[in-house]
Design a protein around this motif. Sequence first.
Motif, mmCIF file in Angstrom:
data_model
loop_
_atom_site.group_PDB
_atom_site.id
_atom_site.type_symbol
_atom_site.label_atom_id
_atom_site.label_comp_id
_atom_site.label_asym_id
_atom_site.label_seq_id
_atom_site.Cartn_x
_atom_site.Cartn_y
_atom_site.Cartn_z
ATOM 1 N N ILE A 116 -6.638 -3.004 12.494
ATOM 2 C CA ILE A 116 -5.385 -3.980 12.129
ATOM 3 C C ILE A 116 -4.480 -3.514 13.627
ATOM 4 C CG2 ILE A 116 -3.681 -4.508 10.875
ATOM 5 C CD1 ILE A 116 -6.178 -5.004 9.729
ATOM 6 N N GLU A 117 -4.296 -4.663 14.224
ATOM 7 C CA GLU A 117 -3.426 -4.367 15.596
ATOM 8 C C GLU A 117 -1.893 -4.376 15.321
ATOM 9 O OE1 GLU A 117 -4.714 -4.054 18.525
ATOM 10 O OE2 GLU A 117 -6.769 -4.461 18.005
ATOM 11 N N ASP A 118 -1.607 -5.138 14.195
ATOM 12 C CA ASP A 118 -0.138 -4.796 14.041
ATOM 13 C C ASP A 118 0.058 -4.015 12.775
ATOM 14 O OD1 ASP A 118 0.564 -7.150 15.856
ATOM 15 O OD2 ASP A 118 0.001 -8.395 14.441
ATOM 16 N N ILE A 119 1.014 -2.937 13.249
ATOM 17 C CA ILE A 119 1.557 -2.106 12.282
ATOM 18 C C ILE A 119 2.106 -2.465 11.084
ATOM 19 C CG2 ILE A 119 2.664 0.182 11.731
ATOM 20 C CD1 ILE A 119 2.247 0.843 14.851
ATOM 21 N N PRO A 120 1.802 -2.292 9.903
ATOM 22 C CA PRO A 120 2.492 -3.131 8.558
ATOM 23 C C PRO A 120 3.627 -2.102 8.594
ATOM 24 C CG PRO A 120 0.649 -1.704 7.914
ATOM 25 C CD PRO A 120 0.623 -1.631 9.461
ATOM 26 N N ASP A 121 4.589 -2.663 7.982
ATOM 27 C CA ASP A 121 5.839 -2.150 7.255
ATOM 28 C C ASP A 121 5.327 -1.311 6.068
ATOM 29 O OD1 ASP A 121 5.845 -3.781 5.307
ATOM 30 O OD2 ASP A 121 7.574 -4.854 5.666
ATOM 31 N N PHE A 122 5.805 -0.167 5.765
ATOM 32 C CA PHE A 122 5.330 0.463 4.546
ATOM 33 C C PHE A 122 6.787 1.268 3.997
ATOM 34 C CE2 PHE A 122 4.517 2.743 8.540
ATOM 35 C CZ PHE A 122 5.312 4.176 8.500
ATOM 36 N N LEU A 123 7.494 0.024 3.376
ATOM 37 C CA LEU A 123 8.854 0.288 2.864
ATOM 38 C C LEU A 123 8.308 1.061 1.424
ATOM 39 C CD1 LEU A 123 11.692 -0.471 2.664
ATOM 40 C CD2 LEU A 123 11.201 -2.352 1.337
ATOM 41 N N HIS A 124 9.240 1.880 1.176
ATOM 42 C CA HIS A 124 8.785 2.644 -0.161
ATOM 43 C C HIS A 124 7.577 3.489 -0.094
ATOM 44 C CE1 HIS A 124 12.486 1.027 -1.695
ATOM 45 N NE2 HIS A 124 11.925 -0.037 -1.757
ATOM 46 N N ASN A 125 7.014 3.842 1.181
ATOM 47 C CA ASN A 125 5.825 4.463 1.459
ATOM 48 C C ASN A 125 4.589 3.675 0.667
ATOM 49 O OD1 ASN A 125 7.060 6.190 2.886
ATOM 50 N ND2 ASN A 125 5.896 7.989 2.050
ATOM 51 N N LYS A 126 4.465 2.226 0.636
ATOM 52 C CA LYS A 126 3.533 1.553 0.148
ATOM 53 C C LYS A 126 2.889 0.628 1.052
ATOM 54 C CE LYS A 126 5.120 2.142 -4.467
ATOM 55 N NZ LYS A 126 5.947 1.622 -5.744
ATOM 56 N N ILE A 127 1.549 0.216 0.996
ATOM 57 C CA ILE A 127 0.941 -0.968 1.906
ATOM 58 C C ILE A 127 0.278 -1.677 0.692
ATOM 59 C CG2 ILE A 127 -1.302 -1.204 3.108
ATOM 60 C CD1 ILE A 127 0.981 0.337 4.713
ATOM 61 N N PHE A 128 0.520 -3.004 1.044
ATOM 62 C CA PHE A 128 0.422 -3.828 0.022
ATOM 63 C C PHE A 128 -1.025 -4.938 0.417
ATOM 64 C CE2 PHE A 128 0.629 -8.142 -2.342
ATOM 65 C CZ PHE A 128 1.019 -7.711 -3.822
ATOM 66 N N LEU A 129 -2.131 -5.098 -0.371
ATOM 67 C CA LEU A 129 -3.270 -5.838 0.179
ATOM 68 C C LEU A 129 -3.367 -6.861 -0.991
ATOM 69 C CD1 LEU A 129 -4.952 -2.694 1.328
ATOM 70 C CD2 LEU A 129 -5.546 -4.705 2.454
ATOM 71 N N ARG A 130 -3.822 -8.055 -0.794
ATOM 72 C CA ARG A 130 -4.484 -9.127 -1.798
ATOM 73 C C ARG A 130 -5.436 -9.513 -1.484
ATOM 74 N NH1 ARG A 130 -2.103 -14.895 -2.814
ATOM 75 N NH2 ARG A 130 -3.109 -15.255 -4.710
ATOM 76 N N MET A 131 -6.491 -9.695 -2.745
ATOM 77 C CA MET A 131 -7.838 -10.449 -2.301
ATOM 78 C C MET A 131 -7.661 -11.727 -3.180
ATOM 79 S SD MET A 131 -10.684 -7.505 -2.601
ATOM 80 C CE MET A 131 -9.957 -6.526 -4.487
#
Length: 296
Positions: A108-123
């Motif tokens: 993943i080229e763009d660093i995601p924000d990780f507000l509250h230390n969480k990464i969010f994905l959806r399928m």
Amino acid sequence: MIPLSNSDDKSFVTAGTNDAITVTLPEDLTFVEGIEIMFKVPQEVAYWMDSVAWSLYNDIKPDPTEKRIDYRGNRNAIGTFGNSLSLVLKIPLKKENTIKRDAYSTYIEDIPDFLHNKIFLRMQMVMKGTPSSLSDAEFEVSAKPIYINKGKLSITVRPPDNISSALYNVFIDDTPISKLQDIMITPGIHTVHVTSDSFRNENKTITIEQAKNHTLDIKLRDITPIIRIAAPDNSKIQIDDKVIDYKGKDSLPIAQGMHTIRISVGGYEIVKTVNAINGHTYSINTNLDATITEEE
């Protein structure tokens, strides 16, 4: 929701083709430069090539929980599972990183924000005309940290018990260091060298492990010369004509300068001289032996 720990253990969950997943990062991200998310893809999804997509989101609101289903956010990255039975996403958490790119994973080229230390994905389903059974397919999703190739070392240097402070220099692998706490250092074997005009030089070897915290405690020793004598128990030992009670002692401090060491055992006597220099240790090993030969 996948809780990510600072161990090498993988955490995993099962998720359907229309589920969302939250990866909860550890509080301490000192050694973490990214995360690796691995999908085991059901055969039905692989058969219906590109029928299901994954999406990575930023600015998710409200804070994700297991009971909430409605969210708002901005999509950061998207892709499909193709016809493969597995997919690996490598997600950086730092702009400057050493994460390896390869043909077997998606970076993943763009660093995601990780507000509250969480990464969010959806399928989600992205193809029409697929059978209804595809909605019941389940992925196995796991995650683990990607560590920087560093360990952390903290050094404590203590003066002798009867001295309140000390002046010294510290080197790691011959490189001088100015701070002693939280030193980021490459894994492997390293030498810590402490030099001082008032105390003995100290050399310590330490093995640094990746993504681990290490401590090293070094106690400085008096610069007074030390002599160690190995002699039979019934020996009479004299230093400069003064009899020394050496029983139970590993070493003896002596003044700097020339000294005469006299060791007497039975009718044998050994005399040695030593020029003692501050910061040095001297060993005297007494070896009394007899040789038997047969005469013709």
